[in-house]
Design an enzyme around this catalytic site. Structure first.
Site, mmCIF file in Angstrom:
data_model
loop_
_atom_site.group_PDB
_atom_site.id
_atom_site.type_symbol
_atom_site.label_atom_id
_atom_site.label_comp_id
_atom_site.label_asym_id
_atom_site.label_seq_id
_atom_site.Cartn_x
_atom_site.Cartn_y
_atom_site.Cartn_z
ATOM 1 N N HIS A 4 0.810 -1.211 0.000
ATOM 2 C CA HIS A 4 0.000 0.000 0.000
ATOM 3 C C HIS A 4 0.848 1.269 0.000
ATOM 4 O O HIS A 4 0.417 2.287 -0.546
ATOM 5 C CB HIS A 4 -0.928 0.018 1.220
ATOM 6 N N GLY A 5 2.004 1.243 0.632
ATOM 7 C CA GLY A 5 2.846 2.434 0.664
ATOM 8 C C GLY A 5 3.510 2.607 2.016
ATOM 9 O O GLY A 5 3.627 1.666 2.796
#
Length: 470
Positions: free
Chosen positions: A354-355
């Protein structure tokens, strides 16, 4: 900003989001064209052309270059590296490329929600890494593979036209869900439809497609409504001074409405994919055609789940399956029970995918404990609410157990899900402070009690009770 972007922005939504929705709608007539093309090569070329065109128009002129470069490098690595570890190298490369993309996004649009190439790149990472594992599995003896791995394995590297057709499959390129290389090749070659009933012809999927599109249009008003209940309101210091019952209700409403944005995008993508024919997934027991091959969400189950396992199984199904097949099960030796490490590593990879905003890691760390608590509840608490080998519910106790489980599961998911949407840690801490950190204390203490204090019931206890009653 172009004149078109300014015009689209006048409707109250960012121009990039409106362009993406237009692409999703345009996929329906193009999907119908795709199913009518007479051979696989034409299908590959249409997918490549439209995938690149969508990316260019909605996300930026050169945004497609990232998907092209990362895909080409992955293909090259699989060409030259030995099969025994090529999948690990591609896995590391794809996550590394995505990570750099996430860092670039943070640098250029910190805390922003604009759409850019990182969205399709996240989906592409799932496709390329699963493709690498499928190719690696194809080089192994059948007795080393599960039935699922054998079905998804491929024996040889597809040619570049097939590969990039898979990469840019336009119905799901922008918003997902992911697809597997074996499904794509079986679809474009017609192998998917070679049974006694279909005889190589794609069955009519117009009505199932329109039904899925209808679901997407049905949830769209909730997408509009979510704009009136911004999740950032929960991080406002004034939120902590509202009555407790109102805070409990509001935190669920604000977070739950945000999920409808995902429902909308996934339904729109799935509908066009179903129209193309790739959604075909065999038959039900009654002989009816199933169109759920790439279904990505079951909203009612998500919104009324009694445990986080059901949510994981029914939310973002493509990504969940990827995490299960290519992370969780790969870390769990055949025949052994899944470990806490496998659960933690799976959520860590999910957060990494996701980051790098702290809110992602807060959410997935909490989800690890929620998952483990759910496992222990099923082993140590649930047996007191069912009886017999067939686990017949003891009513009304079992119904009360399920209702409480649903309320607690959904509320805890909303509480920690807010961190996912906040992105940073400061807002999360402000929300926790408004509840005096009680949900966190309750979750961790419940984990310790269930894991290390409360014993597991004797397995024969329900059976003994059942014999006495009979």
């Amino acid at each position: 900003m172009s004149d078109l972007d300014a015009y689209l922005g006048s409707f109250g939504f960012p121009a990039d989001q409106i362009k993406t929705v237009i692409c999703l709608l345009a996929s329906y007539p193009f999907a119908y064209l795709l199913r009518k093309l007479p051979n696989a090569n034409l299908k590959h070329m249409l997918n490549i052309f439209l995938g690149i065109a969508y990316c260019t128009w909605s996300l930026g002129q050169w945004s497609w270059v990232h998907s092209f470069i990362s895909s080409l490098i992955s293909y090259g690595l699989l060409m030259v590296l030995p099969r025994r570890y090529s999948q690990l190298v591609v896995f590391a490369f794809c996550l590394g490329y995505l990570s750099v993309s996430h860092i670039y996004r943070i640098w250029t649009d910190y805390m922003g929600w604009t759409l850019d190439f990182t969205g399709p790149q996240m989906i592409l990472t799932l496709k390329l890494t699963s493709f690498a594992w499928n190719l690696s599995d194809g080089s192994k003896p059948d007795n080393e593979l599960s039935s699922d791995q054998k079905r998804r394995s491929i024996k040889k590297l597809p040619n570049l036209l097939e590969f990039f057709g898979f990469v840019y499959f336009f119905p799901t390129f922008l918003a997902g869900p992911t697809i597997e290389i074996t499904d794509y090749l079986d679809y474009t070659s017609g192998k998917m439809f070679k049974d006694e009933k279909l005889k190589g012809k794609i069955p009519n999927s117009f009505l199932p497609s329109m039904k899925t599109l209808g679901y997407g249009l049905f949830v769209f008003p909730f997408v509009i409504l979510s704009g009136y209940f911004p999740v950032l309101d929960l991080a406002d210091p004034s939120f902590g001074f509202e009555p407790l019952y109102l805070r409990i209700i509001k935190i669920h409403i604000h977070v739950a409405l945000t999920r409808f944005r995902y429902y909308f995008g996934w339904y729109m993508s799935e509908g066009s994919a179903v129209l193309s024919g790739i959604g075909f997934n065999g038959y039900t027991k009654e002989g009816k055609i199933r169109w759920d091959r790439i279904t990505n969400v079951y909203p009612l189950t998500v919104e009324f789940a009694s445990n986080i396992r059901d949510i994981s199984n029914c939310w973002n199904i493509g990504t969940s399956d990827w995490l299960k097949r290519y992370v969780y099960l790969r870390l769990t030796p055949p025949g052994s029970k899944p470990t806490f490490f496998a659960t933690l590593a799976t959520y860590a990879v999910s957060a990494f995918w996701h980051g790098f905003y702290p809110g992602y890691y807060i959410f997935f760390a909490a989800s690890t404990f929620l998952t483990e608590v759910a496992k222990d509840m099923r082993r140590k608490i649930r047996p007191y609410f069912v009886k017999g080998a067939d686990e017949k519910p003891i009513q009304p106790q079992k119904k009360i157990y399920d209702i409480l489980g649903t309320c607690l599961c959904e509320w805890f998911l909303s509480f920690f899900g807010a961190s996912f949407l906040f992105l940073n840690s400061e807002r999360s801490i402000q929300l926790w402070r408004s509840f005096s950190y009680a949900p966190i204390i309750l979750l961790l203490s419940t984990f310790v009690l269930l894991r290390f204090v409360i014993p597991t019931p004797r397995s024969n206890k329900p059976k003994v009770i059942e014999k006495k009653q009979n």
